[in-house]
Design a protein around this motif. Structure first.
Motif, PDB file in Angstrom:
ATOM      1  N   ARG A  58       0.837  -1.192   0.000  1.00 15.54           N
ATOM      2  CA  ARG A  58       0.000   0.000   0.000  1.00 15.54           C
ATOM      3  C   ARG A  58       0.874   1.246   0.000  1.00 15.54           C
ATOM      4  O   ARG A  58       1.895   1.297   0.669  1.00 15.54           O
ATOM      5  CB  ARG A  58      -0.914   0.021   1.238  1.00 15.54           C
ATOM      6  CG  ARG A  58      -1.830  -1.189   1.374  1.00 15.54           C
ATOM      7  CD  ARG A  58      -2.827  -1.291   0.235  1.00 15.54           C
ATOM      8  NE  ARG A  58      -3.763  -0.171   0.204  1.00 15.54           N
ATOM      9  CZ  ARG A  58      -4.654   0.036  -0.754  1.00 15.54           C
ATOM     10  NH1 ARG A  58      -4.716  -0.813  -1.784  1.00 15.54           N
ATOM     11  NH2 ARG A  58      -5.466   1.062  -0.722  1.00 15.54           N
ATOM     12  N   MET A  59       0.472   2.240  -0.776  1.00 12.33           N
ATOM     13  CA  MET A  59       1.207   3.498  -0.823  1.00 12.33           C
ATOM     14  C   MET A  59       0.320   4.540  -1.479  1.00 12.33           C
ATOM     15  O   MET A  59      -0.249   4.292  -2.543  1.00 12.33           O
ATOM     16  CB  MET A  59       2.488   3.327  -1.642  1.00 12.33           C
ATOM     17  CG  MET A  59       3.369   4.560  -1.685  1.00 12.33           C
ATOM     18  SD  MET A  59       4.291   4.762  -0.148  1.00 12.33           S
ATOM     19  CE  MET A  59       4.851   6.447  -0.262  1.00 12.33           C
ATOM     20  N   ASP A  60       0.183   5.682  -0.854  1.00  8.72           N
ATOM     21  CA  ASP A  60      -0.605   6.766  -1.428  1.00  8.72           C
ATOM     22  C   ASP A  60       0.324   7.657  -2.238  1.00  8.72           C
ATOM     23  O   ASP A  60       1.271   8.243  -1.696  1.00  8.72           O
ATOM     24  CB  ASP A  60      -1.280   7.577  -0.321  1.00  8.72           C
ATOM     25  CG  ASP A  60      -2.334   8.539  -0.850  1.00  8.72           C
ATOM     26  OD1 ASP A  60      -2.175   9.017  -2.002  1.00  8.72           O
ATOM     27  OD2 ASP A  60      -3.309   8.817  -0.141  1.00  8.72           O
ATOM     28  N   VAL A  61       0.065   7.751  -3.551  1.00  7.35           N
ATOM     29  CA  VAL A  61       0.945   8.532  -4.418  1.00  7.35           C
ATOM     30  C   VAL A  61       0.981  10.000  -4.010  1.00  7.35           C
ATOM     31  O   VAL A  61       1.936  10.719  -4.318  1.00  7.35           O
ATOM     32  CB  VAL A  61       0.501   8.368  -5.893  1.00  7.35           C
ATOM     33  CG1 VAL A  61      -0.770   9.179  -6.178  1.00  7.35           C
ATOM     34  CG2 VAL A  61       1.604   8.755  -6.856  1.00  7.35           C
ATOM     35  N   ARG A  62      -0.032  10.446  -3.260  1.00  6.47           N
ATOM     36  CA  ARG A  62      -0.074  11.842  -2.816  1.00  6.47           C
ATOM     37  C   ARG A  62       0.947  12.141  -1.717  1.00  6.47           C
ATOM     38  O   ARG A  62       1.149  13.302  -1.352  1.00  6.47           O
ATOM     39  CB  ARG A  62      -1.486  12.187  -2.333  1.00  6.47           C
ATOM     40  CG  ARG A  62      -2.522  12.189  -3.443  1.00  6.47           C
ATOM     41  CD  ARG A  62      -3.922  12.379  -2.922  1.00  6.47           C
ATOM     42  NE  ARG A  62      -4.325  11.274  -2.051  1.00  6.47           N
ATOM     43  CZ  ARG A  62      -5.506  11.172  -1.470  1.00  6.47           C
ATOM     44  NH1 ARG A  62      -6.413  12.121  -1.657  1.00  6.47           N
ATOM     45  NH2 ARG A  62      -5.798  10.141  -0.698  1.00  6.47           N
ATOM     46  N   GLU A  63       1.597  11.098  -1.192  1.00  2.35           N
ATOM     47  CA  GLU A  63       2.668  11.335  -0.220  1.00  2.35           C
ATOM     48  C   GLU A  63       3.899  11.959  -0.861  1.00  2.35           C
ATOM     49  O   GLU A  63       4.815  12.408  -0.176  1.00  2.35           O
ATOM     50  CB  GLU A  63       3.032  10.031   0.494  1.00  2.35           C
ATOM     51  CG  GLU A  63       1.934   9.516   1.413  1.00  2.35           C
ATOM     52  CD  GLU A  63       2.381   8.331   2.232  1.00  2.35           C
ATOM     53  OE1 GLU A  63       3.592   8.227   2.525  1.00  2.35           O
ATOM     54  OE2 GLU A  63       1.527   7.497   2.593  1.00  2.35           O
ATOM     55  N   GLY A  64       3.914  11.966  -2.191  1.00  2.27           N
ATOM     56  CA  GLY A  64       4.972  12.678  -2.905  1.00  2.27           C
ATOM     57  C   GLY A  64       6.048  11.779  -3.467  1.00  2.27           C
ATOM     58  O   GLY A  64       6.196  10.614  -3.074  1.00  2.27           O
ATOM     59  N   PRO A  65       6.834  12.312  -4.400  1.00  5.31           N
ATOM     60  CA  PRO A  65       7.800  11.488  -5.117  1.00  5.31           C
ATOM     61  C   PRO A  65       8.938  10.938  -4.258  1.00  5.31           C
ATOM     62  O   PRO A  65       9.424   9.835  -4.499  1.00  5.31           O
ATOM     63  CB  PRO A  65       8.334  12.432  -6.202  1.00  5.31           C
ATOM     64  CG  PRO A  65       8.036  13.802  -5.719  1.00  5.31           C
ATOM     65  CD  PRO A  65       6.784  13.688  -4.909  1.00  5.31           C
ATOM     66  N   VAL A  66       9.386  11.706  -3.273  1.00  4.29           N
ATOM     67  CA  VAL A  66      10.506  11.232  -2.451  1.00  4.29           C
ATOM     68  C   VAL A  66      10.101   9.990  -1.658  1.00  4.29           C
ATOM     69  O   VAL A  66      10.807   8.976  -1.661  1.00  4.29           O
ATOM     70  CB  VAL A  66      10.999  12.347  -1.511  1.00  4.29           C
ATOM     71  CG1 VAL A  66      12.055  11.797  -0.556  1.00  4.29           C
ATOM     72  CG2 VAL A  66      11.566  13.509  -2.313  1.00  4.29           C
ATOM     73  N   ALA A  67       8.938  10.051  -1.009  1.00  4.27           N
ATOM     74  CA  ALA A  67       8.470   8.910  -0.214  1.00  4.27           C
ATOM     75  C   ALA A  67       8.199   7.698  -1.095  1.00  4.27           C
ATOM     76  O   ALA A  67       8.538   6.560  -0.741  1.00  4.27           O
ATOM     77  CB  ALA A  67       7.207   9.300   0.561  1.00  4.27           C
ATOM     78  N   VAL A  68       7.588   7.923  -2.255  1.00  3.82           N
ATOM     79  CA  VAL A  68       7.266   6.810  -3.148  1.00  3.82           C
ATOM     80  C   VAL A  68       8.542   6.171  -3.689  1.00  3.82           C
ATOM     81  O   VAL A  68       8.687   4.949  -3.712  1.00  3.82           O
ATOM     82  CB  VAL A  68       6.357   7.276  -4.299  1.00  3.82           C
ATOM     83  CG1 VAL A  68       6.206   6.177  -5.351  1.00  3.82           C
ATOM     84  CG2 VAL A  68       4.981   7.673  -3.763  1.00  3.82           C
ATOM     85  N   CYS A  69       9.499   6.994  -4.107  1.00  6.07           N
ATOM     86  CA  CYS A  69      10.754   6.454  -4.637  1.00  6.07           C
ATOM     87  C   CYS A  69      11.510   5.664  -3.566  1.00  6.07           C
ATOM     88  O   CYS A  69      12.123   4.627  -3.870  1.00  6.07           O
ATOM     89  CB  CYS A  69      11.629   7.574  -5.196  1.00  6.07           C
ATOM     90  SG  CYS A  69      11.042   8.229  -6.778  1.00  6.07           S
ATOM     91  N   GLU A  70      11.480   6.143  -2.343  1.00  3.54           N
ATOM     92  CA  GLU A  70      12.133   5.403  -1.254  1.00  3.54           C
ATOM     93  C   GLU A  70      11.499   4.028  -1.071  1.00  3.54           C
ATOM     94  O   GLU A  70      12.191   3.031  -0.848  1.00  3.54           O
ATOM     95  CB  GLU A  70      12.053   6.206   0.046  1.00  3.54           C
ATOM     96  CG  GLU A  70      13.006   7.392   0.090  1.00  3.54           C
ATOM     97  CD  GLU A  70      12.883   8.199   1.358  1.00  3.54           C
ATOM     98  OE1 GLU A  70      11.955   7.911   2.162  1.00  3.54           O
ATOM     99  OE2 GLU A  70      13.702   9.114   1.568  1.00  3.54           O
ATOM    100  N   VAL A 107       9.861   2.328  -3.432  1.00  7.80           N
ATOM    101  CA  VAL A 107      10.233   1.533  -4.605  1.00  7.80           C
ATOM    102  C   VAL A 107      11.609   0.912  -4.402  1.00  7.80           C
ATOM    103  O   VAL A 107      11.818  -0.290  -4.649  1.00  7.80           O
ATOM    104  CB  VAL A 107      10.221   2.406  -5.882  1.00  7.80           C
ATOM    105  CG1 VAL A 107      10.907   1.669  -7.043  1.00  7.80           C
ATOM    106  CG2 VAL A 107       8.798   2.774  -6.274  1.00  7.80           C
ATOM    107  N   LEU A 108      12.561   1.705  -3.952  1.00  6.34           N
ATOM    108  CA  LEU A 108      13.923   1.209  -3.736  1.00  6.34           C
ATOM    109  C   LEU A 108      13.958   0.148  -2.653  1.00  6.34           C
ATOM    110  O   LEU A 108      14.698  -0.848  -2.762  1.00  6.34           O
ATOM    111  CB  LEU A 108      14.849   2.371  -3.376  1.00  6.34           C
ATOM    112  CG  LEU A 108      15.094   3.384  -4.496  1.00  6.34           C
ATOM    113  CD1 LEU A 108      15.821   4.619  -3.967  1.00  6.34           C
ATOM    114  CD2 LEU A 108      15.895   2.747  -5.628  1.00  6.34           C
ATOM    115  N   SER A 109      13.159   0.327  -1.606  1.00 10.96           N
ATOM    116  CA  SER A 109      13.087  -0.670  -0.532  1.00 10.96           C
ATOM    117  C   SER A 109      12.540  -2.004  -1.052  1.00 10.96           C
ATOM    118  O   SER A 109      13.069  -3.073  -0.727  1.00 10.96           O
ATOM    119  CB  SER A 109      12.203  -0.143   0.603  1.00 10.96           C
ATOM    120  OG  SER A 109      11.970  -1.149   1.569  1.00 10.96           O
ATOM    121  N   MET A 110      11.506  -1.932  -1.895  1.00 12.01           N
ATOM    122  CA  MET A 110      10.919  -3.161  -2.439  1.00 12.01           C
ATOM    123  C   MET A 110      11.883  -3.839  -3.414  1.00 12.01           C
ATOM    124  O   MET A 110      12.007  -5.069  -3.447  1.00 12.01           O
ATOM    125  CB  MET A 110       9.589  -2.836  -3.111  1.00 12.01           C
ATOM    126  CG  MET A 110       8.519  -2.378  -2.127  1.00 12.01           C
ATOM    127  SD  MET A 110       7.053  -1.654  -2.914  1.00 12.01           S
ATOM    128  CE  MET A 110       6.251  -3.128  -3.566  1.00 12.01           C
TER     129      MET A 110
END
Length: 395
Positions: free
Chosen positions: A105-117, A119-122
């Motif tokens: 689960r991830m809300d894209v509205r949390e912004g690009p930095v949080a989402v990219c982090e 993605v890298l973790s996964m």
């Protein structure tokens, strides 16, 4: 992956091996316009690069037995499908077979930095599971318009903070491999084309009905992105003059009336208005509703939920009918999270399209659900980056 095809013939051979798997030299010769000696030269050059390896003898076709070749088995591609409310990350082998797949689960509205982090973790989890020592390339899908040559989101309505964010450069630096970025529905279309229901079709549209609505257009076997990359943005076609406010800033857009977010809002209103005991019960238990709740209530025979699905399908069908009349596809694929609404949704869309479009366009037109479900996007992402790496551009 440091080696790249040195000419168009090598690029064609790499794509053939990706799509068909291990093949004999004779089989490859049947599909590519090269003399036997020239074909042998190009395959030998690919063997020297390490992109291709030998794979034993082929079955005899009479006479001298041919050798099989295949893509190097250690090639690894990363597919990333960023949705409005979730992330899918998968690692594939050279023939785009999925070796591992994670969903979080991830809300894209949390912004690009949080989402990219995340993605890298996964991606690191997949690497630590022993599925990849490295990534040769990664494809990224995002739920908004993308300026394709630059891999940059442009004013995406449901992605605040992402406008102009250099996602390709950021993730390429962290992952240490080439990256391509595209709209998520284009990748869904590529996935269904590569390994799904559209495998044998050259001209089709793929409509993704998730939190929002988009359309991938495939013409003559290739994704059509338009002049600037915004082709297929059907969620913001107006279906009601001076209608509901849409997140894009306009009124009456299809997305304002249908899609996961609109469906959840209408379901909650139906529950509060006393039109559905089933939805009211679910709302009281969870505090909010989703498209999955509407699907479950409809399966239980809830009349209000069935009406919401039919109305939404009719509006989506209205727009799809216009696309069918304009583009004349051989197939319409319906995918995305809201396809959990199933055959009630499909029947409503079909009814509207077959009623509105001309018989010449719809007389032999299948309108079907996608086959790949949650892996369509990551499969298409791997296809996107492998298409890029297995291509040749003269300098």
């Amino acid at each position: 992956m440091t080696a790249r095809p040195a000419n168009a013939h090598q690029a064609r051979l790499l794509r053939l091996l990706r799509d068909a798997g291990p093949s004999s030299r004779a089989q490859l010769g049947d599909q590519i316009e090269l003399s036997r000696s020239k074909l042998a030269v190009e395959i030998d050059r690919l063997l020297q690069t390490g992109l291709v390896v030998g794979d034993g003898f082929a079955a005899s076709r009479g006479g001298r037995r041919s050798h099989n070749v295949r893509l190097a088995p250690e090639l690894r591609f990363l597919g990333v499908d960023i949705g409005a409310t979730s992330l899918d990350v998968a690692v594939t082998g050279p023939e785009l077979e999925i070796l591992g797949h994670l969903t979080e689960r991830m809300d894209v509205r949390e912004g690009p930095v949080a989402v990219c982090e995340q993605v890298l973790s996964m991606a690191e989890k997949l690497r630590n599971a022993g599925l990849a020592e490295h990534f040769d390339g990664a494809g990224i899908g995002v739920p908004g318009p993308v300026r394709f040559p630059d891999g940059v989101p442009v004013a995406p309505p449901i992605m605040p903070g992402w406008d102009g964010f250099p996602i390709r450069e950021v993730l390429s630096q962290e992952l240490g491999c080439p990256i391509m970025v595209d709209n998520d529905v284009n990748l869904m279309a590529l996935g269904e084309q590569h390994a799904g229901v559209a495998h044998s079709v050259q001209d089709f549209i793929c409509v993704k009905i998730g939190t929002g609505i988009g359309c991938g257009v495939v013409a003559d076997g290739k994704v059509h992105r338009g002049a600037t990359g915004s082709a297929g943005d059907i969620g913001h076609i107006q279906v009601e003059v001076d209608g509901r406010q849409c997140p894009c800033g306009n009124r009456g857009c299809l997305e304002a009336y249908f899609g996961g977010a609109a469906l959840a809002r209408d379901a909650e209103q139906a529950a509060r208005d006393g039109r559905s005991v089933e939805l009211a019960s679910r709302l009281n238990a969870a505090g909010s509703l989703t498209a999955s709740d509407v699907a479950a209530a409809a399966s239980a025979g809830d009349v209000a939920s069935l009406d919401l699905i039919r109305q939404g399908g009719a509006r989506a069908g209205q727009v799809i009918a216009a696309l069918v009349s304009f583009f004349n596809p051989a197939l319409v694929v319906i995918g995305g999270g809201v396809t959990g609404l199933g055959h009630t949704l499909l029947a409503s869309i079909r009814t509207q399209v077959y009623r509105q479009s001309l018989p010449l366009a719809t007389g032999n037109l299948p309108i079907v659900l996608g086959e790949l479900g949650p892996v369509a996007g990551v499969t298409g992402a791997a296809r996107l980056i492998s298409d890029h790496l297995f291509s040749y551009t003269p300098t």
